[in-house]
Design a protein around this motif. Sequence first.
Motif, PDB file in Angstrom:
ATOM      1  N   TYR A  59       0.851  -1.185   0.000  1.00  0.00           N
ATOM      2  CA  TYR A  59       0.000   0.000   0.000  1.00  0.00           C
ATOM      3  C   TYR A  59       0.887   1.236   0.000  1.00  0.00           C
ATOM      4  O   TYR A  59       1.981   1.228   0.567  1.00  0.00           O
ATOM      5  N   TYR A  60       0.364   2.305  -0.616  1.00  0.00           N
ATOM      6  CA  TYR A  60       1.112   3.553  -0.699  1.00  0.00           C
ATOM      7  C   TYR A  60       0.190   4.730  -0.424  1.00  0.00           C
ATOM      8  O   TYR A  60      -0.993   4.705  -0.769  1.00  0.00           O
ATOM      9  N   GLY A  61       0.769   5.786   0.164  1.00  0.00           N
ATOM     10  CA  GLY A  61       0.047   7.035   0.257  1.00  0.00           C
ATOM     11  C   GLY A  61      -0.147   7.605  -1.137  1.00  0.00           C
ATOM     12  O   GLY A  61       0.624   7.305  -2.063  1.00  0.00           O
ATOM     13  N   ASP A  62      -1.163   8.418  -1.305  1.00  0.00           N
ATOM     14  CA  ASP A  62      -1.519   8.905  -2.639  1.00  0.00           C
ATOM     15  C   ASP A  62      -0.368   9.640  -3.320  1.00  0.00           C
ATOM     16  O   ASP A  62      -0.124   9.458  -4.520  1.00  0.00           O
ATOM     17  N   SER A  63       0.349  10.464  -2.590  1.00  0.00           N
ATOM     18  CA  SER A  63       1.402  11.268  -3.211  1.00  0.00           C
ATOM     19  C   SER A  63       2.668  10.464  -3.490  1.00  0.00           C
ATOM     20  O   SER A  63       3.585  10.961  -4.139  1.00  0.00           O
ATOM     21  N   MET A  64       2.721   9.230  -3.023  1.00  0.00           N
ATOM     22  CA  MET A  64       3.889   8.378  -3.212  1.00  0.00           C
ATOM     23  C   MET A  64       3.717   7.380  -4.357  1.00  0.00           C
ATOM     24  O   MET A  64       4.705   6.813  -4.837  1.00  0.00           O
ATOM     25  N   LYS A  65       2.483   7.166  -4.762  1.00  0.00           N
ATOM     26  CA  LYS A  65       2.220   6.156  -5.794  1.00  0.00           C
ATOM     27  C   LYS A  65       2.957   6.497  -7.081  1.00  0.00           C
ATOM     28  O   LYS A  65       2.927   7.628  -7.554  1.00  0.00           O
ATOM     29  N   GLY A  66       3.613   5.488  -7.624  1.00  0.00           N
ATOM     30  CA  GLY A  66       4.367   5.682  -8.861  1.00  0.00           C
ATOM     31  C   GLY A  66       5.782   6.178  -8.658  1.00  0.00           C
ATOM     32  O   GLY A  66       6.581   6.162  -9.586  1.00  0.00           O
TER      33      GLY A  66
END
Length: 126
Positions: A59-66
């Motif tokens: 799982y990732y925080g939204d601003s970390m995805k990608g």
Amino acid sequence: QVQLVESGGGLVQTGGSLRLSCAASGRTFSDSAMGWFRQAPGKEREFVSAISWSGGNRYYGDSMKGRFTISRANAKSTVYLHMNNLKPEDTAVYYCAAASSRFTTGPWGLADFGSWGQGTQVTVSS
């Protein structure tokens, strides 16, 4: 309880990369989900990423995805956070954490993590 020691933080320019490591000792590492959180000055601790005990759920925080990738090496009792395309807003102290319950698959909240490292500073210059 599990003891956690983070390493790999430092100063990097915008767009650069870092790899954080968290070495665990004590309780069986391979049973526990592991997470990364960060805290910038004057802000609340923020979820960055987490990985289940087997590595099958991430799982990732939204601003970390990608940009960020979490991984673990159970044979080395180590969890990693690969951070690419870093931005000044990524500047914070990064903390490694171990989930309190065994064999969970997530998602998890802050309260699910009972063991914490001391943190490692990441500074991204503009």
